[in-house]
Design a protein around this motif. Structure first.
Motif, PDB file in Angstrom:
ATOM      1  N   HIS A   1     -18.077 -17.830  29.544  1.00 23.63           N
ATOM      2  CA  HIS A   1     -17.535 -16.980  28.501  1.00 23.63           C
ATOM      3  C   HIS A   1     -18.096 -15.562  28.583  1.00 23.63           C
ATOM      4  O   HIS A   1     -17.360 -14.586  28.511  1.00 23.63           O
ATOM      5  N   LEU A   2     -19.413 -15.472  28.741  1.00 29.84           N
ATOM      6  CA  LEU A   2     -20.032 -14.149  28.768  1.00 29.84           C
ATOM      7  C   LEU A   2     -19.704 -13.391  30.045  1.00 29.84           C
ATOM      8  O   LEU A   2     -19.465 -12.191  30.021  1.00 29.84           O
ATOM      9  N   VAL A   3     -19.671 -14.087  31.164  1.00 27.53           N
ATOM     10  CA  VAL A   3     -19.465 -13.396  32.425  1.00 27.53           C
ATOM     11  C   VAL A   3     -18.042 -12.858  32.532  1.00 27.53           C
ATOM     12  O   VAL A   3     -17.788 -11.878  33.221  1.00 27.53           O
ATOM     13  N   MET A   4     -17.108 -13.474  31.828  1.00 31.60           N
ATOM     14  CA  MET A   4     -15.740 -12.980  31.871  1.00 31.60           C
ATOM     15  C   MET A   4     -15.649 -11.565  31.308  1.00 31.60           C
ATOM     16  O   MET A   4     -14.753 -10.806  31.649  1.00 31.60           O
ATOM     17  N   ALA A   5     -16.575 -11.214  30.424  1.00 31.77           N
ATOM     18  CA  ALA A   5     -16.588  -9.871  29.856  1.00 31.77           C
ATOM     19  C   ALA A   5     -17.350  -8.879  30.720  1.00 31.77           C
ATOM     20  O   ALA A   5     -17.282  -7.682  30.499  1.00 31.77           O
ATOM     21  N   ALA A   6     -18.085  -9.392  31.697  1.00 31.75           N
ATOM     22  CA  ALA A   6     -18.994  -8.529  32.451  1.00 31.75           C
ATOM     23  C   ALA A   6     -18.547  -8.277  33.880  1.00 31.75           C
ATOM     24  O   ALA A   6     -19.164  -7.487  34.584  1.00 31.75           O
ATOM     25  N   THR A   7     -17.471  -8.914  34.307  1.00 31.20           N
ATOM     26  CA  THR A   7     -17.103  -8.847  35.715  1.00 31.20           C
ATOM     27  C   THR A   7     -15.724  -8.228  35.905  1.00 31.20           C
ATOM     28  O   THR A   7     -14.896  -8.225  34.989  1.00 31.20           O
ATOM     29  N   ASP A   8     -15.487  -7.707  37.100  1.00 35.11           N
ATOM     30  CA  ASP A   8     -14.168  -7.185  37.455  1.00 35.11           C
ATOM     31  C   ASP A   8     -13.325  -8.237  38.147  1.00 35.11           C
ATOM     32  O   ASP A   8     -12.104  -8.261  38.025  1.00 35.11           O
ATOM     33  N   ARG A   9     -13.997  -9.101  38.898  1.00 33.16           N
ATOM     34  CA  ARG A   9     -13.288 -10.090  39.711  1.00 33.16           C
ATOM     35  C   ARG A   9     -14.080 -11.386  39.716  1.00 33.16           C
ATOM     36  O   ARG A   9     -15.308 -11.378  39.727  1.00 33.16           O
ATOM     37  N   VAL A  10     -13.373 -12.500  39.700  1.00 28.22           N
ATOM     38  CA  VAL A  10     -13.994 -13.822  39.675  1.00 28.22           C
ATOM     39  C   VAL A  10     -13.578 -14.586  40.929  1.00 28.22           C
ATOM     40  O   VAL A  10     -12.396 -14.602  41.293  1.00 28.22           O
ATOM     41  N   ILE A  11     -14.563 -15.205  41.584  1.00 30.75           N
ATOM     42  CA  ILE A  11     -14.312 -16.087  42.719  1.00 30.75           C
ATOM     43  C   ILE A  11     -14.729 -17.486  42.290  1.00 30.75           C
ATOM     44  O   ILE A  11     -15.907 -17.718  41.972  1.00 30.75           O
ATOM     45  N   CYS A  12     -13.797 -18.414  42.248  1.00 31.78           N
ATOM     46  CA  CYS A  12     -14.112 -19.793  41.891  1.00 31.78           C
ATOM     47  C   CYS A  12     -14.336 -20.563  43.179  1.00 31.78           C
ATOM     48  O   CYS A  12     -13.414 -20.725  43.986  1.00 31.78           O
ATOM     49  N   LEU A  13     -15.571 -21.035  43.357  1.00 29.63           N
ATOM     50  CA  LEU A  13     -15.979 -21.667  44.612  1.00 29.63           C
ATOM     51  C   LEU A  13     -16.249 -23.150  44.400  1.00 29.63           C
ATOM     52  O   LEU A  13     -16.912 -23.534  43.436  1.00 29.63           O
ATOM     53  N   ASN A  14     -15.731 -23.963  45.291  1.00 31.03           N
ATOM     54  CA  ASN A  14     -16.085 -25.382  45.338  1.00 31.03           C
ATOM     55  C   ASN A  14     -16.049 -25.798  46.806  1.00 31.03           C
ATOM     56  O   ASN A  14     -15.114 -26.427  47.270  1.00 31.03           O
ATOM     57  N   GLN A  15     -17.053 -25.350  47.538  1.00 35.00           N
ATOM     58  CA  GLN A  15     -17.132 -25.374  49.000  1.00 35.00           C
ATOM     59  C   GLN A  15     -16.175 -24.347  49.617  1.00 35.00           C
ATOM     60  O   GLN A  15     -16.572 -23.561  50.461  1.00 35.00           O
ATOM     61  N   HIS A  16     -14.920 -24.335  49.181  1.00 30.64           N
ATOM     62  CA  HIS A  16     -13.968 -23.302  49.590  1.00 30.64           C
ATOM     63  C   HIS A  16     -13.603 -22.476  48.364  1.00 30.64           C
ATOM     64  O   HIS A  16     -13.981 -22.818  47.238  1.00 30.64           O
ATOM     65  N   VAL A  17     -12.890 -21.398  48.551  1.00 31.33           N
ATOM     66  CA  VAL A  17     -12.430 -20.597  47.413  1.00 31.33           C
ATOM     67  C   VAL A  17     -11.226 -21.300  46.790  1.00 31.33           C
ATOM     68  O   VAL A  17     -10.147 -21.372  47.392  1.00 31.33           O
TER      69      VAL A  17
END
Length: 261
Positions: A182-198
């Motif tokens: 929740h907090l990082v969504m306000a602090a970042t420009d781009r999100v990479i969701c990683l689970n071994q691969h993107v």
């Protein structure tokens, strides 16, 4: 003109068994704040260790801008409690001059701790000292592994405010790992969701509707993020208290971290 700092091309890391991270492509430019999220064991720390050059890669290649300086904030700092160590000494172990260390502490809002014992710092103070240690090198790229770990919710918000402010003032690139969705969504420009691969990547406002995100984190988390469009019209002081961004005064009583701002 956009200045590229680091690029990963089809990077994989493998120990015994299947890849820990598999064919990762990522570019971070100066001024970017890129956050890597994912479940435990997803390979997040392994990936940034590869960026730092302390983890060998199995395939692919990593390009780093020639001469670029990297400041690293690790996930854990383990110090022997019987070892006397002041903040001054801890920072100067970097080899940077005292003036640079003092200036870095001032940038993180804890210059008054210069002569304090590292062992007596609160969680939030310790994290700010760790960030200051990374800043003493005047980095082009700041890499942070769970920068708000061990800090209460208000302190976390203040740290993420600080990271964005440092990006703006120093015009560096930022890569960070976080579980504080929740907090990082306000602090970042781009999100990479990683689970071994993107699994998926994109802007914070869009990522919660991505089917791969929902599959990884679950419908409840996705729905909670979808209504959490924190426009961040305020900031947090050193203690995590919410203040207006323009004059530092307390905001309207309805301003909080549980809804749309």
């Amino acid at each position: 003109m956009t200045e590229r700092l680091v690029t990963l091309n089809d990077v994989s890391v493998q120990f015994d068994g299947p890849p820990v991270v598999d064919r990762i492509n990522l570019t971070v430019n100066r001024g970017d704040v890129v956050t890597i999220i994912g479940p435990n064991g997803a390979g997040k720390t392994t990936l940034i260790k590869a960026v730092l050059g302390i983890q060998a890669i199995a395939t692919g290649d990593i390009w780093l801008k020639p001469g670029a300086r990297i400041g690293y904030v690790p996930q854990h700092l383990i110090l022997q409690p019987t070892l006397p160590l002041s903040v001054r000494r801890f920072l100067m172990l970097t080899g940077e001059p005292e003036a640079a260390c003092r200036a870095a502490l001032a940038q993180t809002g804890v210059e008054h701790l210069f002569d304090a014992s590292v062992h007596h710092l609160s969680g939030g103070e310790k994290q700010r000292v760790l960030i200051a240690r990374a800043l003493a090198r005047s980095p082009d790229l700041l890499v942070l592994d769970e920068p708000a770990q061990g800090v209460d919710i208000n302190g976390q918000a203040a740290l993420y405010d600080l990271i964005r402010d440092l990006r703006d003032r120093l015009h560096c690139g930022v890569i960070m790992i976080s579980h504080d969705l929740h907090l990082v969504m306000a602090a970042t420009d781009r999100v990479i969701c990683l689970n071994q691969h993107v699994c998926c990547s994109g802007y914070p406002a869009d990522i919660s509707t991505d089917p791969a995100f929902i599959k990884t984190f679950g419908q409840k988390v996705a729905e909670s993020l979808a209504v959490y469009h924190h426009h961040h019209n305020h900031q947090h002081n050193l203690h995590g208290d919410v203040v207006n961004s323009d004059d530092g005064t307390p905001p309207h009583e309805d301003c909080n971290h549980h809804g749309v701002h």
